[in-house]
Write an enzyme that holds these catalytic residues in place. Structure first.
Site, PDB file in Angstrom:
ATOM      1  CG  ASP A   1      32.903 -26.317   9.483  1.00  0.00           C
ATOM      2  OD1 ASP A   1      31.868 -25.786   9.913  1.00  0.00           O
ATOM      3  OD2 ASP A   1      33.761 -26.865  10.187  1.00  0.00           O
TER       4      ASP A   1
ATOM      5  CG  ASP B   1      36.398 -11.026 -26.846  1.00  0.00           C
ATOM      6  OD1 ASP B   1      35.197 -10.760 -27.031  1.00  0.00           O
ATOM      7  OD2 ASP B   1      37.073 -11.756 -27.608  1.00  0.00           O
TER       8      ASP B   1
ATOM      9  CG  HIS C   1      30.808  -8.754 -27.934  1.00  0.00           C
ATOM     10  ND1 HIS C   1      31.104  -9.422 -26.759  1.00  0.00           N
ATOM     11  CD2 HIS C   1      31.899  -8.880 -28.725  1.00  0.00           C
ATOM     12  CE1 HIS C   1      32.323  -9.930 -26.855  1.00  0.00           C
ATOM     13  NE2 HIS C   1      32.833  -9.615 -28.032  1.00  0.00           N
TER      14      HIS C   1
ATOM     15  CG  HIS D   1      37.114  -6.846 -29.220  1.00  0.00           C
ATOM     16  ND1 HIS D   1      36.052  -6.273 -28.572  1.00  0.00           N
ATOM     17  CD2 HIS D   1      36.781  -8.143 -29.423  1.00  0.00           C
ATOM     18  CE1 HIS D   1      35.118  -7.191 -28.380  1.00  0.00           C
ATOM     19  NE2 HIS D   1      35.534  -8.334 -28.885  1.00  0.00           N
TER      20      HIS D   1
ATOM     21  CD  GLU E   1      38.895 -12.768 -35.730  1.00  0.00           C
ATOM     22  OE1 GLU E   1      38.606 -12.823 -34.519  1.00  0.00           O
ATOM     23  OE2 GLU E   1      39.055 -13.750 -36.453  1.00  0.00           O
ATOM     24  CG  ASP E   2      33.482 -10.867 -35.781  1.00  0.00           C
ATOM     25  OD1 ASP E   2      33.988 -11.783 -36.450  1.00  0.00           O
ATOM     26  OD2 ASP E   2      33.344 -10.907 -34.558  1.00  0.00           O
TER      27      ASP E   2
END
Ligand code: MN
Length: 745
Positions: A260, A140, A49, A73, A77-78
């Site tokens: 068209d 992201d 990711h 990034h 957080e993770d």
């Protein structure tokens, strides 16, 4: 297949050869370690990711700092990495971007009503101090959308909706066309899969015939341009599915009617060749009126520039052309990111939306790339410097001017909430009503039906709505008071002249009387009396004169009629506050002067204030003496009972020696005498003395005496007394007070 580090570094190096490419390699090692063992829903290692996000940022042609921040990034957080650590290893810029991203990810996009979406978008932009935060966020989101298939259907719909409402428009606003289109199309495929499949099938089935037609038109235009010596590349422009979908929906037309139109893009080298190409196309085929747009002369707010025209092409088919230079094309595709590369780009800037002046700054900055600090200053521009965005407890976003307060918020919700607001919680914490609202805060207003607006609020509020509502309330309040006070004065005067208010003022007679004084209603007349524009004496005199004219001489109306007192509507609402009565009559508007703050037991005097009823002062209040009040405006007042037990505000002044702990000793002396302290000010002098001023709440005169005695007993207190001036806040005001009291500082 994961993007390779080498590819990313190569890409950045190709458009930013001077950039710090080592940073990217370092970030790769760091993020691989931080996310080790983590797996995505797709089953791929988590590392895929951030690598993809870094790659997308390279596709957007972003600088090394942005790509580095993209790789890192999710580490905070993770992977529970501290911002501090990132700052130490990768520097402030990278750390600030990652921190900004973490902040944005905490916003909850609760409501998706149309009008809310715009505020959410602005809030996201406003919360990011550095525009690169937004760009990483978009990268992201783009990768998350590309891998949305692995989530549950509910999550897919929620995220797709949010992307369509919030992030695709932000990409559009920043002018990053390809990101906007891809976000739109993926969102559509989850939100209306059936329509998406139909459009995809239609596009596929028309493909061959369409390509053939495009080739034909392209050849004609290319040949003609070559004869004129205009270099150009022409290509078919795939319309993105979401724009077809929107056109079908908004205009209620079929796929064929939308599709068209054949869309072509012509890219040339210079602006003059854009116009030359346009002229040539118009000479080959008939242009459709109203379809020509010159976004070169007048760029869009996101700096998009192009010439647009639609002509009736071969076989009577409509052909849409976008004509632009290479540079304009790059800006249309990469938006703000393109400005990192084009050094000469300077659009016709007068027409740019003022909100995008930051873009203009960016372009100006391009001319001098050498100074990295300057670079940082330019990208750290507040996108909406004049606005602040906050949440209601229900998750709606409201926009306010910078500096707005909870009172502004309360009035924005509802007039009644504004009129009765007593307190406020910001993010669950109690704050004063004068606090400033900040981006992203949840605002909760506390109300009390007994609480009413204060004149001081006018100095605090920022919105014109709140100001107007507060003024309206004060005006109404003053009017009600004036009317009720007018009734009192008038009745008193009529009684004095032996006239019955019940008879002379009732029904038609009352209205007639008002009209003779030039008013429409009796309340208007009473309001004028209460306000001091008309005197009660004039009214009584007029009634007496009329009566004398009606009745034969000698039949003077001597006996006072015993009639029930009328209860005018306005007067009923308001009671006599604080147990004071005016010259034997109650039901009058009484307020206590803030200069001397009378308490029961004080010898008091009333003073008629225009439009405000009666103000009660202590009989020897300096303010009354200062103003040289006309005796006419004085009225006798007295306490109904010596004490009501109600607490009243009051100021106490003391001069003491300046020693540690004396303030707290005085405060405990006051508290021990059952008085509340609401405020305390201290000023010290060179000769080691201290002037104290306390705001306290006292019930009556004996209570005040007890408090003063208790203070006197504190060691070091030289004198203490009740303050007799207007409230003093500053040290300077306190000194001038003391000077007037002839105490040498
Ligand atoms: Mn992420």
């Amino acid at each position: 297949m994961m993007r390779r580090l080498e590819t990313i570094i190569e890409m950045v190096g190709s458009y930013h050869p001077e950039d710090n490419l080592d940073l990217i390699g370092k970030a790769y090692v760091f993020t691989a370690k931080a996310h080790r063992g983590q797996v995505r829903r797709s089953g791929q290692p988590y590392l895929s990711h951030p690598m993809e996000v870094g790659g997308i940022l390279a596709d957007m042609k972003m600088d090394a700092i942005t790509v580095t921040a993209g790789l890192l990034h999710d580490t905070v957080e993770d992977a529970s990495i501290q911002i501090k650590e990132l700052r130490e290893i990768f520097g402030t810029h990278v750390a600030d971007i990652v921190e900004g991203l973490t902040k944005i990810s905490q916003i909850e996009f609760g409501s998706h009503q149309k009008r809310q979406a715009e505020n959410f978008r602005k809030m996201v932009l406003a919360m990011a101090k550095d525009i690169r935060v937004i760009i990483v966020k978009l990268a992201d989101r783009l990768h998350n959308m590309r891998t949305l298939e692995y989530l549950s259907p509910e999550k897919q719909r929620r995220i797709a909706r949010e992307t369509l409402d919030i992030y695709a428009p932000i990409a559009d606003r920043l002018g990053i066309g390809w990101v906007k289109n891809e976000l739109d199309d993926i969102s559509l495929s989850y939100l209306d899969p059936q329509a998406y499949q139909e459009i995809a099938a239609h596009v596929a089935s028309n493909f061959a015939a369409r390509e053939e037609y495009i080739a034909k038109v392209t050849k004609i235009v290319s040949d003609e341009l070559a004869k004129e010596g205009v270099p150009a590349t022409i290509s078919g422009r795939p319309k993105h599915f979401y724009s077809i979908y929107r056109k079908m929906h908004d205009q209620q037309i079929s796929f064929d009617q939308v599709y068209d139109i054949v869309a072509l893009r012509l890219i040339t080298d210079e602006v003059k060749h854009c116009y030359a190409s346009l002229g040539l196309i118009h000479s080959l085929w008939t242009p459709i009126p109203g379809r020509f747009k010159d976004f070169i002369a007048i760029p869009k707010s996101n700096l998009y520039r192009s010439l647009h025209t639609t002509v009736i092409g071969p076989e009577g088919k409509r052909v849409e052309f976008q004509i632009r230079t290479e540079e304009m094309h790059s800006i249309a595709e990469n938006g703000i990111a393109a400005h990192w590369r084009y050094k000469q780009g300077s659009p016709a800037d007068e027409s740019i939306d003022p909100k995008f002046t930051w873009l203009r700054h960016l372009i100006e900055w391009q001319q001098d790339l050498k100074d990295p600090q300057e670079f940082l200053d330019t990208v750290k521009i507040d996108l909406f410097p004049d606005e602040v965005y906050v949440f209601t407890p229900r998750g709606e976003v409201k926009a306010f001017p910078r500096g707005a307060t909870p009172i502004d918020f309360a009035y924005a919700v509802h007039t009644e909430i504004g009129n009765h607001c007593v307190g406020c919680k910001l993010n669950g914490r109690m704050v004063p009503l004068k606090s400033e609202l900040k981006n992203g805060e949840i605002v909760e207003i506390l109300t009390s039906s007994r609480h009413v607006p204060s004149k001081d609020w006018l100095k605090i509020v920022k919105t014109s709505r709140a100001k107007a509502k507060i003024r309206a309330w004060i005006k109404k309040e003053q009017k009600d008071r004036s009317i009720a006070f007018g009734w009192e004065l008038c009745e008193r005067e009529l009684h004095r002249c032996g006239l019955s208010p019940a008879q002379t003022l009732k029904g038609k007679q009352g209205v007639e009387l008002a009209k003779r004084f030039g008013f429409l209603t009796l309340d208007d007349l009473m309001g004028a009396i209460g306000y001091g524009k008309v005197s009660a004496k004039q009214v009584a005199a007029k009634l007496l004169a009329e009566r004398a004219a009606e009745q034969p001489a000698g039949q003077e109306n001597g006996q006072a009629e015993i009639a029930p007192k009328p209860q005018p509507a306005a007067a009923k609402k308001l009671g006599a506050p604080g147990g004071v009565k005016l010259d034997g009559i109650d039901n009058v508007f009484i307020r206590f002067a803030r200069c001397c703050n009378p308490v029961p037991g004080d010898s008091i005097v009333g003073f008629i204030t225009r439009g405000r009823g009666v103000t009660v002062h202590v009989h020897d209040c300096p303010t009354l003496l200062d103003e040289g009040v006309e005796t006419e405006r004085r009225v006798e007042v007295e306490w109904v009972q010596e004490t009501s037990g109600e607490r009243r505000p009051m100021k106490i002044c003391a001069v003491t020696e300046d020693r540690t702990g004396i303030l707290s000793e005085i405060c405990s002396a006051i508290s021990a005498s059952q008085a509340n302290i609401t405020q305390a000010n201290v000023a010290t002098t060179e000769d080691n003395r201290a002037f104290h001023e306390f705001s306290v709440e006292i019930t009556d005169l004996p209570h005040l005496r007890r408090v003063l005695d208790a203070i006197r007993k504190v060691k070091g207190v030289e004198w203490v007394e009740r303050a007799r001036t207007r409230p003093t806040r500053s040290r300077r005001a306190l000194r001038s007070y003391l000077n007037r009291r002839q105490i040498k500082a």
